[in-house]
Design a protein around this motif. Structure first.
Motif, PDB file in Angstrom:
ATOM      1  N   PRO A 111       8.053  -1.521 -14.180  1.00  0.00           N
ATOM      2  CA  PRO A 111       6.602  -1.524 -14.250  1.00  0.00           C
ATOM      3  C   PRO A 111       5.988  -2.906 -14.414  1.00  0.00           C
ATOM      4  N   GLU A 112       6.803  -3.935 -14.638  1.00  0.00           N
ATOM      5  CA  GLU A 112       6.245  -5.262 -14.841  1.00  0.00           C
ATOM      6  C   GLU A 112       5.659  -5.800 -13.537  1.00  0.00           C
ATOM      7  N   VAL A 113       4.494  -6.448 -13.622  1.00  0.00           N
ATOM      8  CA  VAL A 113       3.878  -7.060 -12.453  1.00  0.00           C
ATOM      9  C   VAL A 113       4.634  -8.342 -12.121  1.00  0.00           C
ATOM     10  N   ARG A 114       5.263  -8.376 -10.963  1.00  0.00           N
ATOM     11  CA  ARG A 114       5.989  -9.577 -10.548  1.00  0.00           C
ATOM     12  C   ARG A 114       5.022 -10.651 -10.082  1.00  0.00           C
ATOM     13  N   ARG A 115       4.009 -10.255  -9.363  1.00  0.00           N
ATOM     14  CA  ARG A 115       2.939 -11.161  -8.941  1.00  0.00           C
ATOM     15  C   ARG A 115       1.857 -10.319  -8.298  1.00  0.00           C
ATOM     16  N   GLU A 116       0.747 -10.919  -7.954  1.00  0.00           N
ATOM     17  CA  GLU A 116      -0.288 -10.254  -7.184  1.00  0.00           C
ATOM     18  C   GLU A 116      -0.377 -10.941  -5.832  1.00  0.00           C
ATOM     19  N   VAL A 117      -0.590 -10.139  -4.794  1.00  0.00           N
ATOM     20  CA  VAL A 117      -0.702 -10.682  -3.447  1.00  0.00           C
ATOM     21  C   VAL A 117      -2.000 -10.186  -2.825  1.00  0.00           C
ATOM     22  N   GLN A 118      -2.468 -10.952  -1.856  1.00  0.00           N
ATOM     23  CA  GLN A 118      -3.676 -10.589  -1.129  1.00  0.00           C
ATOM     24  C   GLN A 118      -3.281 -10.068   0.248  1.00  0.00           C
ATOM     25  N   LEU A 119      -3.875  -8.954   0.631  1.00  0.00           N
ATOM     26  CA  LEU A 119      -3.460  -8.270   1.845  1.00  0.00           C
ATOM     27  C   LEU A 119      -4.661  -7.840   2.668  1.00  0.00           C
ATOM     28  N   ASP A 120      -4.478  -7.844   3.967  1.00  0.00           N
ATOM     29  CA  ASP A 120      -5.491  -7.362   4.896  1.00  0.00           C
ATOM     30  C   ASP A 120      -5.574  -5.841   4.780  1.00  0.00           C
ATOM     31  N   PRO A 121      -6.740  -5.270   4.441  1.00  0.00           N
ATOM     32  CA  PRO A 121      -6.825  -3.810   4.263  1.00  0.00           C
ATOM     33  C   PRO A 121      -6.548  -3.025   5.536  1.00  0.00           C
ATOM     34  N   THR A 122      -6.649  -3.648   6.713  1.00  0.00           N
ATOM     35  CA  THR A 122      -6.391  -2.925   7.954  1.00  0.00           C
ATOM     36  C   THR A 122      -4.907  -2.609   8.141  1.00  0.00           C
ATOM     37  N   LEU A 123      -4.039  -3.186   7.302  1.00  0.00           N
ATOM     38  CA  LEU A 123      -2.609  -2.877   7.381  1.00  0.00           C
ATOM     39  C   LEU A 123      -2.284  -1.502   6.828  1.00  0.00           C
ATOM     40  N   PHE A 124      -3.228  -0.861   6.129  1.00  0.00           N
ATOM     41  CA  PHE A 124      -2.925   0.353   5.379  1.00  0.00           C
ATOM     42  C   PHE A 124      -3.825   1.498   5.826  1.00  0.00           C
ATOM     43  N   ARG A 125      -3.235   2.698   5.851  1.00  0.00           N
ATOM     44  CA  ARG A 125      -4.008   3.891   6.193  1.00  0.00           C
ATOM     45  C   ARG A 125      -4.744   4.446   4.980  1.00  0.00           C
ATOM     46  N   LEU A 126      -4.227   4.173   3.789  1.00  0.00           N
ATOM     47  CA  LEU A 126      -4.879   4.493   2.529  1.00  0.00           C
ATOM     48  C   LEU A 126      -4.974   3.209   1.715  1.00  0.00           C
ATOM     49  N   ARG A 127      -5.925   3.157   0.800  1.00  0.00           N
ATOM     50  CA  ARG A 127      -6.044   1.962  -0.024  1.00  0.00           C
ATOM     51  C   ARG A 127      -4.870   1.897  -1.003  1.00  0.00           C
ATOM     52  N   PRO A 128      -4.066   0.819  -0.961  1.00  0.00           N
ATOM     53  CA  PRO A 128      -2.926   0.731  -1.883  1.00  0.00           C
ATOM     54  C   PRO A 128      -3.365   0.295  -3.273  1.00  0.00           C
ATOM     55  N   ASP A 129      -2.839   0.949  -4.292  1.00  0.00           N
ATOM     56  CA  ASP A 129      -3.091   0.545  -5.671  1.00  0.00           C
ATOM     57  C   ASP A 129      -2.050  -0.445  -6.161  1.00  0.00           C
ATOM     58  N   TYR A 130      -0.852  -0.398  -5.569  1.00  0.00           N
ATOM     59  CA  TYR A 130       0.187  -1.352  -5.926  1.00  0.00           C
ATOM     60  C   TYR A 130       1.228  -1.368  -4.829  1.00  0.00           C
ATOM     61  N   LEU A 131       2.118  -2.354  -4.905  1.00  0.00           N
ATOM     62  CA  LEU A 131       3.215  -2.515  -3.959  1.00  0.00           C
ATOM     63  C   LEU A 131       4.547  -2.334  -4.672  1.00  0.00           C
ATOM     64  N   LEU A 132       5.531  -1.833  -3.918  1.00  0.00           N
ATOM     65  CA  LEU A 132       6.901  -1.751  -4.399  1.00  0.00           C
ATOM     66  C   LEU A 132       7.818  -2.300  -3.307  1.00  0.00           C
ATOM     67  N   GLU A 133       8.868  -2.976  -3.717  1.00  0.00           N
ATOM     68  CA  GLU A 133       9.847  -3.498  -2.760  1.00  0.00           C
ATOM     69  C   GLU A 133      10.928  -2.455  -2.503  1.00  0.00           C
ATOM     70  N   VAL A 134      11.193  -2.193  -1.234  1.00  0.00           N
ATOM     71  CA  VAL A 134      12.141  -1.150  -0.838  1.00  0.00           C
ATOM     72  C   VAL A 134      13.567  -1.653  -0.966  1.00  0.00           C
ATOM     73  N   GLU A 135      14.423  -0.798  -1.531  1.00  0.00           N
ATOM     74  CA  GLU A 135      15.857  -1.059  -1.579  1.00  0.00           C
ATOM     75  C   GLU A 135      16.575   0.170  -1.045  1.00  0.00           C
ATOM     76  N   GLY A 136      17.426  -0.001  -0.047  1.00  0.00           N
ATOM     77  CA  GLY A 136      18.140   1.119   0.541  1.00  0.00           C
ATOM     78  C   GLY A 136      17.645   1.439   1.940  1.00  0.00           C
ATOM     79  N   GLU A 137      18.367   2.345   2.622  1.00  0.00           N
ATOM     80  CA  GLU A 137      18.134   2.590   4.044  1.00  0.00           C
ATOM     81  C   GLU A 137      17.854   4.053   4.375  1.00  0.00           C
ATOM     82  N   SER A 138      17.479   4.862   3.409  1.00  0.00           N
ATOM     83  CA  SER A 138      17.324   6.286   3.689  1.00  0.00           C
ATOM     84  C   SER A 138      16.076   6.610   4.504  1.00  0.00           C
TER      85      SER A 138
END
Length: 218
Positions: A111-138
């Motif tokens: 749950p710790e905030v690693r950093r904050e980033v600025q993102l273009d809202p057109t990249l998302f279909r819904l407004r993101p509240d936070y980001l998570l880094e993906v690990e794994g290939e499922s």
């Protein structure tokens, strides 16, 4: 003008914070957002921005940071931080990056905030509240790859077939929701991985949010 990736992200963070709140962050807030263990690490990078002519620092003031004209105009594309489009310098989303999420066997949440980033809202279909880094290939067949940063729209509800971030026994995973009469499963999108059955023996299960889109750092 040579800046490190951290200093470019810090510059974008300063600009986004001022646009969002109307005032700059404190050094303590910067240290927390970037995962610095000490405030003097934040000051080191602020001094580098000052020396580059991008900020002015007022000693003795908790929020004594001011962007210069050059600092306000500068933009970064480093590490997934995207610049605003032409004529829209403040049209970015300020989104915290929390940690990792498994596309595979669930992994512990961070749950710790690693950093904050600025993102273009057109990249998302819904407004993101936070980001998570993906690990794994499922989730490969849905185009979600290891290292991607996925946006999560925080909500406890989801429809059958939606891609969700779920908590299972205190750990996070990203999967498709399969919910029907008498069954609840989290489905991978890779035949090498098995579904996660949510049965009566699972004491802790919750939908944390909906998959909102992703950023793939270069």
């Amino acid at each position: 003008m040579h800046l490190t990736d951290t200093q470019r992200r810090l510059l974008d963070y300063l600009r986004g914070h001022i646009a969002r709140h109307g005032y700059p962050p404190s050094q303590m807030e910067i240290a927390r957002a970037f995962g610095f263990r000490q405030n003097r690490s934040a000051r080191y990078h602020l001094d580098a921005l000052r020396d580059a002519g991008l900020v002015e620092l007022a000693d003795g003031r908790a929020r004594g940071i001011r962007l210069t004209t050059a600092g306000a105009a500068a933009a970064s594309v480093a590490d997934g931080v995207l610049p605003a489009g032409p004529g829209d310098p403040d049209g970015l989303l300020q989104v915290p990056l929390f940690g990792r999420v498994a596309a595979g066997t669930p992994i512990g949440s961070d749950p710790e905030v690693r950093r904050e980033v600025q993102l273009d809202p057109t990249l998302f279909r819904l407004r993101p509240d936070y980001l998570l880094e993906v690990e794994g290939e499922s989730m490969l067949l849905d185009g979600i790859l290891p290292g991607d940063l996925i946006g999560v729209h925080r909500t406890p509800q989801a429809r059958n077939g939606q891609t969700v971030v779920a908590r299972v026994e205190g750990e996070l995973t990203v999967k498709r929701l399969d919910h029907g009469p008498g069954h609840l499963r989290l489905l991978p999108r890779n035949p090498a991985h098995a579904p996660i059955e949510i049965g009566p023996t699972v004491a802790d299960f919750a939908i944390e949010g909906l998959f909102a889109g992703l950023v793939r750092p270069s």
